[in-house]
Design a protein around this motif. Structure first.
Motif, PDB file in Angstrom:
ATOM      1  N   VAL A 204      38.228  32.328  42.041  1.00  0.00           N
ATOM      2  CA  VAL A 204      38.275  32.344  40.584  1.00  0.00           C
ATOM      3  C   VAL A 204      39.587  31.696  40.170  1.00  0.00           C
ATOM      4  CG1 VAL A 204      38.194  33.754  38.505  1.00  0.00           C
ATOM      5  CG2 VAL A 204      36.933  34.464  40.542  1.00  0.00           C
ATOM      6  N   ASN A 205      39.509  30.501  39.627  1.00  0.00           N
ATOM      7  CA  ASN A 205      40.723  29.763  39.261  1.00  0.00           C
ATOM      8  C   ASN A 205      41.701  29.705  40.428  1.00  0.00           C
ATOM      9  OD1 ASN A 205      39.832  29.295  36.588  1.00  0.00           O
ATOM     10  ND2 ASN A 205      40.503  31.354  36.015  1.00  0.00           N
ATOM     11  N   ASP A 206      41.187  29.349  41.591  1.00  0.00           N
ATOM     12  CA  ASP A 206      41.974  29.185  42.816  1.00  0.00           C
ATOM     13  C   ASP A 206      42.485  30.485  43.418  1.00  0.00           C
ATOM     14  OD1 ASP A 206      41.670  26.410  42.709  1.00  0.00           O
ATOM     15  OD2 ASP A 206      43.423  26.187  41.415  1.00  0.00           O
ATOM     16  N   VAL A 207      42.058  31.615  42.906  1.00  0.00           N
ATOM     17  CA  VAL A 207      42.417  32.912  43.482  1.00  0.00           C
ATOM     18  C   VAL A 207      41.264  33.383  44.357  1.00  0.00           C
ATOM     19  CG1 VAL A 207      42.988  35.322  43.026  1.00  0.00           C
ATOM     20  CG2 VAL A 207      43.921  33.512  41.563  1.00  0.00           C
ATOM     21  N   ASP A 208      41.543  33.712  45.607  1.00  0.00           N
ATOM     22  CA  ASP A 208      40.499  34.103  46.553  1.00  0.00           C
ATOM     23  C   ASP A 208      40.059  35.545  46.358  1.00  0.00           C
ATOM     24  OD1 ASP A 208      40.747  31.604  47.654  1.00  0.00           O
ATOM     25  OD2 ASP A 208      42.051  32.266  49.302  1.00  0.00           O
ATOM     26  N   ILE A 209      38.767  35.760  46.423  1.00  0.00           N
ATOM     27  CA  ILE A 209      38.190  37.096  46.596  1.00  0.00           C
ATOM     28  C   ILE A 209      37.638  37.120  48.012  1.00  0.00           C
ATOM     29  CG2 ILE A 209      36.392  38.712  45.876  1.00  0.00           C
ATOM     30  CD1 ILE A 209      36.609  37.553  43.071  1.00  0.00           C
ATOM     31  N   THR A 210      38.226  37.932  48.867  1.00  0.00           N
ATOM     32  CA  THR A 210      37.907  37.881  50.290  1.00  0.00           C
ATOM     33  C   THR A 210      36.632  38.645  50.607  1.00  0.00           C
ATOM     34  OG1 THR A 210      39.174  39.871  50.822  1.00  0.00           O
ATOM     35  CG2 THR A 210      40.378  37.785  50.787  1.00  0.00           C
ATOM     36  N   MET A 211      36.072  38.348  51.769  1.00  0.00           N
ATOM     37  CA  MET A 211      34.901  39.074  52.238  1.00  0.00           C
ATOM     38  C   MET A 211      35.232  40.551  52.448  1.00  0.00           C
ATOM     39  SD  MET A 211      32.326  37.073  52.313  1.00  0.00           S
ATOM     40  CE  MET A 211      31.238  38.162  53.257  1.00  0.00           C
ATOM     41  N   ALA A 212      36.467  40.833  52.855  1.00  0.00           N
ATOM     42  CA  ALA A 212      36.855  42.231  53.047  1.00  0.00           C
ATOM     43  C   ALA A 212      36.803  42.993  51.732  1.00  0.00           C
ATOM     44  CB  ALA A 212      38.267  42.295  53.645  1.00  0.00           C
ATOM     45  N   GLU A 213      37.266  42.366  50.644  1.00  0.00           N
ATOM     46  CA  GLU A 213      37.202  43.005  49.325  1.00  0.00           C
ATOM     47  C   GLU A 213      35.748  43.223  48.911  1.00  0.00           C
ATOM     48  OE1 GLU A 213      41.067  41.441  46.900  1.00  0.00           O
ATOM     49  OE2 GLU A 213      39.595  39.916  47.468  1.00  0.00           O
ATOM     50  N   LEU A 214      34.917  42.229  49.188  1.00  0.00           N
ATOM     51  CA  LEU A 214      33.508  42.357  48.842  1.00  0.00           C
ATOM     52  C   LEU A 214      32.849  43.483  49.616  1.00  0.00           C
ATOM     53  CD1 LEU A 214      30.965  41.396  47.416  1.00  0.00           C
ATOM     54  CD2 LEU A 214      30.679  39.666  49.209  1.00  0.00           C
ATOM     55  N   GLU A 215      33.143  43.598  50.906  1.00  0.00           N
ATOM     56  CA  GLU A 215      32.537  44.654  51.710  1.00  0.00           C
ATOM     57  C   GLU A 215      32.946  46.039  51.209  1.00  0.00           C
ATOM     58  OE1 GLU A 215      30.176  44.442  53.878  1.00  0.00           O
ATOM     59  OE2 GLU A 215      30.119  42.272  53.541  1.00  0.00           O
ATOM     60  N   LEU A 216      34.200  46.174  50.747  1.00  0.00           N
ATOM     61  CA  LEU A 216      34.635  47.454  50.187  1.00  0.00           C
ATOM     62  C   LEU A 216      33.837  47.789  48.931  1.00  0.00           C
ATOM     63  CD1 LEU A 216      38.527  47.286  50.583  1.00  0.00           C
ATOM     64  CD2 LEU A 216      36.939  48.802  51.789  1.00  0.00           C
ATOM     65  N   ALA A 217      33.609  46.790  48.078  1.00  0.00           N
ATOM     66  CA  ALA A 217      32.833  47.020  46.863  1.00  0.00           C
ATOM     67  C   ALA A 217      31.389  47.370  47.187  1.00  0.00           C
ATOM     68  CB  ALA A 217      32.892  45.777  45.971  1.00  0.00           C
ATOM     69  N   ILE A 218      30.828  46.711  48.192  1.00  0.00           N
ATOM     70  CA  ILE A 218      29.452  47.008  48.602  1.00  0.00           C
ATOM     71  C   ILE A 218      29.359  48.414  49.177  1.00  0.00           C
ATOM     72  CG2 ILE A 218      27.647  46.373  50.257  1.00  0.00           C
ATOM     73  CD1 ILE A 218      28.587  43.455  49.917  1.00  0.00           C
ATOM     74  N   GLU A 219      30.368  48.808  49.938  1.00  0.00           N
ATOM     75  CA  GLU A 219      30.368  50.155  50.507  1.00  0.00           C
ATOM     76  C   GLU A 219      30.409  51.214  49.409  1.00  0.00           C
ATOM     77  OE1 GLU A 219      30.209  53.281  53.040  1.00  0.00           O
ATOM     78  OE2 GLU A 219      29.797  51.148  53.435  1.00  0.00           O
ATOM     79  N   ALA A 220      31.139  50.943  48.333  1.00  0.00           N
ATOM     80  CA  ALA A 220      31.174  51.884  47.215  1.00  0.00           C
ATOM     81  C   ALA A 220      29.793  52.034  46.591  1.00  0.00           C
ATOM     82  CB  ALA A 220      32.182  51.413  46.174  1.00  0.00           C
TER      83      ALA A 220
END
Length: 285
Positions: free
Chosen positions: A45-61
């Motif tokens: 998002v505007n050159d700021v990375d959203i990592t797969m690790a962050e995504l997996e945490l959100a999915i786990e929630a």
């Protein structure tokens, strides 16, 4: 990233409005443009990375909330949420809210404290908890209690006479025989030392702690020129409860102390890593 100059006039309520606006724009106009990387980056998002690790945490929630299998739509919803959050964070940075808005700064501090707490051990073993209880048994001991009478006499001559009567008889007799004596309004029941201090002050409570049941001590000179005599009627010592009887209380106290240490350690680490210059002027005023 293009930035526009705007007055930093948003408050916490404004942040809430921004969230609602971002969701409305998202739903009405579609998602903003972002690039997806198939390796370790879930999105940019505007050159700021959203990592797969962050995504997996959100999915786990989401998985914990559903108590079931996660669908493709759930994964998309998790990624959409992370992107919305990143958009709002970037906008807050643009407006300088982290520097200028106390509500935003406090929310950021609270979030960092919660982050620090996630790094700590959540529950102790039984042996660890019992060992901690032994090391901190004083925290759980029931306070001892004092039952006493304290008399005030106005002059040193009265103090000498009061002492003579006590020697010949007892404390109540001396109080009855001397009209110049006044009793402090101490309840005639056994009360905790902390409560006793409210009536006779910390110094007299410390003196009572040196007496045995039935002892009379004095005269103790006071700053107003009067003198005090103390009669200790009863003292009960502090008692330590058994671990099994208060196990839940011990664990709660352990958790509180560990959380405090985790936050202190985390802040100490940040302090060591930071470049902090102190102006001694305000500290000398």
């Amino acid at each position: 990233m293009a930035r526009t100059a705007e007055k930093n006039t948003w408050n916490v309520a404004g942040i809430g409005a921004a969230v609602a606006l971002a969701v409305a724009v998202w739903q009405g106009l579609g998602a903003p443009t972002y690039q997806v990387n198939t390796s370790m980056i879930a999105a940019q998002v505007n050159d700021v990375d959203i990592t797969m690790a962050e995504l997996e945490l959100a999915i786990e929630a989401i998985r914990r909330d559903k108590h079931g299998a996660v669908t493709h739509e759930d994964r998309k919803r998790a990624l959409d949420t992370l992107i919305k959050e990143e958009l709002l964070v970037q906008r807050a940075v643009e407006l300088g809210l982290f520097e200028t808005d106390r509500g935003v700064r406090k929310a950021s501090v609270d979030a960092m404290l919660q982050f620090a707490l996630t790094r700590m051990e959540q529950s102790p073993s039984e042996d660890q908890l019992r060992a901690w209880f032994e090391d901190h048994a004083g925290l759980f001991a029931k306070a001892g209690r004092l039952r006493a009478s304290v008399a005030r006499v106005p002059t040193d001559e009265d103090a000498a006479q009061f002492a003579q009567i006590i020697t010949a008889s007892d404390f109540p007799t001396a109080v009855r025989q001397m009209p110049t004596v006044t009793l402090l309004p101490v309840p005639d029941i056994a009360i905790p030392p902390a409560k006793m201090r409210d009536y006779i002050g910390p110094e007299m409570v410390s003196r009572l702690a040196t007496l045995q049941d039935g002892d009379i001590a004095g005269p103790f000179p006071q700053t107003d020129g009067t003198f005090l005599f103390a009669w200790l009627k009863q003292r009960t010592t502090a008692q330590r409860p058994e671990f099994d009887a208060i196990r839940d209380t011990v664990e709660a106290e352990w958790l509180r102390s560990v959380r405090e240490k985790a936050v202190d350690d985390y802040i100490a680490m940040l302090w060591r890593q930071a470049d902090i210059d102190l102006n001694a002027g305000p500290l000398t005023q």
